[in-house]
Design a protein around this motif. Structure first.
Motif, PDB file in Angstrom:
ATOM      1  N   ILE A  84       0.856  -1.193   0.000  1.00  0.00           N
ATOM      2  CA  ILE A  84       0.000   0.000   0.000  1.00  0.00           C
ATOM      3  C   ILE A  84       0.887   1.237   0.000  1.00  0.00           C
ATOM      4  O   ILE A  84       1.436   1.617   1.028  1.00  0.00           O
ATOM      5  N   GLY A  85       1.049   1.853  -1.160  1.00  0.00           N
ATOM      6  CA  GLY A  85       1.837   3.083  -1.234  1.00  0.00           C
ATOM      7  C   GLY A  85       0.990   4.266  -0.803  1.00  0.00           C
ATOM      8  O   GLY A  85      -0.237   4.195  -0.825  1.00  0.00           O
ATOM      9  N   MET A  86       1.673   5.340  -0.396  1.00  0.00           N
ATOM     10  CA  MET A  86       0.905   6.523  -0.010  1.00  0.00           C
ATOM     11  C   MET A  86       1.644   7.801  -0.403  1.00  0.00           C
ATOM     12  O   MET A  86       2.864   7.872  -0.280  1.00  0.00           O
ATOM     13  N   ILE A  87       0.901   8.782  -0.874  1.00  0.00           N
ATOM     14  CA  ILE A  87       1.476  10.105  -1.147  1.00  0.00           C
ATOM     15  C   ILE A  87       0.624  11.179  -0.465  1.00  0.00           C
ATOM     16  O   ILE A  87      -0.549  10.952  -0.155  1.00  0.00           O
ATOM     17  N   PHE A  88       1.265  12.330  -0.231  1.00  0.00           N
ATOM     18  CA  PHE A  88       0.668  13.369   0.608  1.00  0.00           C
ATOM     19  C   PHE A  88       0.699  14.728  -0.088  1.00  0.00           C
ATOM     20  O   PHE A  88       1.451  14.938  -1.033  1.00  0.00           O
ATOM     21  N   GLN A  89      -0.059  15.655   0.468  1.00  0.00           N
ATOM     22  CA  GLN A  89      -0.075  17.021  -0.065  1.00  0.00           C
ATOM     23  C   GLN A  89       1.314  17.661  -0.006  1.00  0.00           C
ATOM     24  O   GLN A  89       1.731  18.341  -0.927  1.00  0.00           O
ATOM     25  N   GLN A  90       2.022  17.433   1.099  1.00  0.00           N
ATOM     26  CA  GLN A  90       3.319  18.101   1.290  1.00  0.00           C
ATOM     27  C   GLN A  90       4.511  17.249   0.856  1.00  0.00           C
ATOM     28  O   GLN A  90       5.636  17.507   1.257  1.00  0.00           O
ATOM     29  N   PHE A  91       4.240  16.221   0.060  1.00  0.00           N
ATOM     30  CA  PHE A  91       5.269  15.370  -0.570  1.00  0.00           C
ATOM     31  C   PHE A  91       6.066  14.506   0.407  1.00  0.00           C
ATOM     32  O   PHE A  91       6.367  13.351   0.115  1.00  0.00           O
ATOM     33  N   ASN A  92       6.448  15.079   1.572  1.00  0.00           N
ATOM     34  CA  ASN A  92       7.199  14.336   2.593  1.00  0.00           C
ATOM     35  C   ASN A  92       8.452  13.650   2.065  1.00  0.00           C
ATOM     36  O   ASN A  92       8.715  12.493   2.367  1.00  0.00           O
ATOM     37  N   LEU A  93       9.245  14.361   1.285  1.00  0.00           N
ATOM     38  CA  LEU A  93      10.518  13.799   0.813  1.00  0.00           C
ATOM     39  C   LEU A  93      11.592  14.006   1.880  1.00  0.00           C
ATOM     40  O   LEU A  93      11.452  14.846   2.769  1.00  0.00           O
ATOM     41  N   LEU A  94      12.658  13.231   1.767  1.00  0.00           N
ATOM     42  CA  LEU A  94      13.803  13.405   2.663  1.00  0.00           C
ATOM     43  C   LEU A  94      14.740  14.409   1.998  1.00  0.00           C
ATOM     44  O   LEU A  94      15.352  14.117   0.968  1.00  0.00           O
ATOM     45  N   ASP A  95      14.850  15.594   2.586  1.00  0.00           N
ATOM     46  CA  ASP A  95      15.577  16.697   1.939  1.00  0.00           C
ATOM     47  C   ASP A  95      17.077  16.449   1.802  1.00  0.00           C
ATOM     48  O   ASP A  95      17.725  17.015   0.931  1.00  0.00           O
ATOM     49  N   GLN A  96      17.607  15.610   2.695  1.00  0.00           N
ATOM     50  CA  GLN A  96      19.063  15.354   2.663  1.00  0.00           C
ATOM     51  C   GLN A  96      19.437  14.314   1.615  1.00  0.00           C
ATOM     52  O   GLN A  96      20.610  14.075   1.375  1.00  0.00           O
ATOM     53  N   ARG A  97      18.439  13.682   1.030  1.00  0.00           N
ATOM     54  CA  ARG A  97      18.721  12.626   0.055  1.00  0.00           C
ATOM     55  C   ARG A  97      18.402  13.097  -1.359  1.00  0.00           C
ATOM     56  O   ARG A  97      17.465  13.862  -1.563  1.00  0.00           O
ATOM     57  N   THR A  98      19.148  12.585  -2.313  1.00  0.00           N
ATOM     58  CA  THR A  98      18.862  12.892  -3.709  1.00  0.00           C
ATOM     59  C   THR A  98      17.549  12.219  -4.115  1.00  0.00           C
ATOM     60  O   THR A  98      16.998  11.397  -3.365  1.00  0.00           O
ATOM     61  N   VAL A  99      17.092  12.556  -5.308  1.00  0.00           N
ATOM     62  CA  VAL A  99      15.878  11.949  -5.851  1.00  0.00           C
ATOM     63  C   VAL A  99      16.003  10.426  -5.843  1.00  0.00           C
ATOM     64  O   VAL A  99      15.141   9.711  -5.326  1.00  0.00           O
ATOM     65  N   GLU A 100      17.121   9.906  -6.382  1.00  0.00           N
ATOM     66  CA  GLU A 100      17.231   8.442  -6.463  1.00  0.00           C
ATOM     67  C   GLU A 100      17.300   7.811  -5.080  1.00  0.00           C
ATOM     68  O   GLU A 100      16.757   6.725  -4.860  1.00  0.00           O
ATOM     69  N   ASP A 101      17.911   8.515  -4.132  1.00  0.00           N
ATOM     70  CA  ASP A 101      18.002   7.931  -2.792  1.00  0.00           C
ATOM     71  C   ASP A 101      16.684   8.037  -2.012  1.00  0.00           C
ATOM     72  O   ASP A 101      16.445   7.253  -1.095  1.00  0.00           O
ATOM     73  N   ASN A 102      15.858   9.011  -2.380  1.00  0.00           N
ATOM     74  CA  ASN A 102      14.503   9.022  -1.832  1.00  0.00           C
ATOM     75  C   ASN A 102      13.729   7.795  -2.301  1.00  0.00           C
ATOM     76  O   ASN A 102      13.048   7.142  -1.518  1.00  0.00           O
ATOM     77  N   VAL A 103      13.863   7.491  -3.590  1.00  0.00           N
ATOM     78  CA  VAL A 103      13.147   6.341  -4.147  1.00  0.00           C
ATOM     79  C   VAL A 103      13.744   5.036  -3.595  1.00  0.00           C
ATOM     80  O   VAL A 103      13.054   4.039  -3.408  1.00  0.00           O
ATOM     81  N   ARG A 104      15.048   5.095  -3.279  1.00  0.00           N
ATOM     82  CA  ARG A 104      15.747   3.915  -2.758  1.00  0.00           C
ATOM     83  C   ARG A 104      15.278   3.542  -1.352  1.00  0.00           C
ATOM     84  O   ARG A 104      15.309   2.365  -0.961  1.00  0.00           O
ATOM     85  N   PHE A 105      14.853   4.548  -0.601  1.00  0.00           N
ATOM     86  CA  PHE A 105      14.562   4.362   0.824  1.00  0.00           C
ATOM     87  C   PHE A 105      13.693   3.129   1.133  1.00  0.00           C
ATOM     88  O   PHE A 105      14.101   2.269   1.918  1.00  0.00           O
ATOM     89  N   PRO A 106      12.522   3.012   0.521  1.00  0.00           N
ATOM     90  CA  PRO A 106      11.701   1.832   0.842  1.00  0.00           C
ATOM     91  C   PRO A 106      12.340   0.515   0.384  1.00  0.00           C
ATOM     92  O   PRO A 106      12.058  -0.538   0.959  1.00  0.00           O
TER      93      PRO A 106
END
Ligand SMILES: Nc1ncnc2c1ncn2[C@@H]1O[C@H](COP(=O)(O)OP(=O)(O)O)[C@@H](O)[C@H]1O
Ligand SMILES: [Mg+2]
Length: 330
Positions: A84-106
């Protein structure tokens, strides 16, 4: 399939318990793009957070593919959440991580091998059309791009379900359109069932197949979008769906008005001109908001009939004979 059964949620607070959900029943079938619409404070976020048990329901059941999430052990719940994936109004990205490392997290959390992670990230960034932003940081992205990263991250573990809580509410209309197009694409090509929480009718109109209207902690009506749109029953649904109409009819012309409701049962033929011609009665269209879905008309039209009772009766009889739903506007 997601089934919510008699879902209740109350939050404790200093000034007494706050009811956020009461007696909510809802079934989301596989493949649906299910919209949940309501005003602020209606209980939408609580409802969607109960689906993956981010919020524990006070009572009732959350049954996903036959398994009751309110009854499973913690370890099993964590497994189910990967689905069950989830997305939010405020995106909730990890600011210290690059785009690819945000996607890598899960993928890290799911202990996927490093090279598999890289392959998966590449294919996800392709889906959300951000291949060229892999090394960028969130602060370097626009709102729409941030939400695309969040979508890629939410899809990393190949979930069957995607929950979206006001995912486009912080975006401008054009960016909203492109994110909604992307969600539709994901639904179609990856077969992901999507649940969309929104307070905006245009979001529902653009991509949802079904809709539930929530008001004061309750689902007041739900069904196929085309049907609920054509003939909203509750006051809140009318307010959300046909605000122009409500506003219009607030000031009266003095004539008797009929509101015609089209819900896809007719073919798209020129009803009013046929009516005027067949009956020789003059009809005025005061308001029309009809749309075509699959070549069939849906929506509303408000008409007045020139003349007296005899003409009015003729028109009503004609509508009856032609199987057209109508209500006299009082
Ligand atoms: N963590 C919380 N503690 C107390 N009350 C809450 C909490 N979260 C939401 N509520 C209350 O529950 C109701 C529904 O809120 P919410 O689900 O956020 O609605 P929506 O997303 O439709 O705006 C509101 O009255 C809100 O104030
Ligand atoms: Mg909310």
């Amino acid at each position: 399939m997601i089934q919510l059964v008699n879902l209740e949620k109350t939050y404790p607070s200093k000034s007494g318990a706050v009811t956020a959900l009461k007696g909510v029943n809802l079934t989301v079938e596989d493949g649906d793009i299910y919209g949940i619409i309501g005003l602020s404070g209606a209980g939408k976020s609580t409802l969607v957070r109960c689906i993956n048990l981010l919020e524990k329901p006070t009572s009732g059941n959350v049954i996903i593919d036959g398994e009751d999430l309110t009854k499973v052990k913690r370890a099993r719940l964590l497994e189910i959440r990967r689905n069950i994936g989830m997305i939010f109004q405020q995106f909730n990205l990890l600011d210290q991580r690059t785009v690819e490392d945000n996607v890598r997290f899960p993928l890290e959390i799911a202990k996927v091998k490093r090279e598999e992670q890289d392959e998966r990230i590449a294919s996800l960034l392709k889906i959300v059309k951000l291949e060229d932003k892999a090394k960028a940081y969130p602060s370097q992205l626009s709102g729409g791009q941030k939400q695309r990263v969040a979508i890629a991250r939410a899809l990393a573990t190949s979930p069957k379900y995607l929950l979206c809580d006001e995912a486009t509410s912080a975006l401008d209309p054009q960016t909203t359109e492109s994110i909604l197009d992307l969600l539709k694409e994901i639904n179609k090509t990856l077969g992901v069932t999507v649940i969309i929480i929104t307070h905006e009718m245009k979001v529902i109109e653009k991509i949802c197949t079904k809709v539930a209207v929530i008001d004061h902690s309750n689902i007041v009506e739900n069904g196929r979008v085309s049907e609920v749109f054509a003939d909203p029953k509750s006051d809140i649904a009318k307010q959300l769906i046909i605000p122009d109409l409500i506003r219009y009819t607030a000031h009266k012309t003095g004539d008797r008005q009929l509101r015609l409701v089209f819900n896809g049962e007719l073919t798209d033929r020129p009803l009013i001109s046929a009516l005027a011609k067949d009956l020789g009665v003059a009809v005025n269209i005061l308001y029309a908001d009809t749309k075509n879905y699959d070549g069939r008309p849906y929506g509303h039209m408000v008409i007045t009939v020139a003349g007296g009772q005899a003409e009015f009766d003729k028109v009503v009889k004609y509508l009856d004979q032609n199987g057209i739903n109508y209500k006299e506007q009082l």
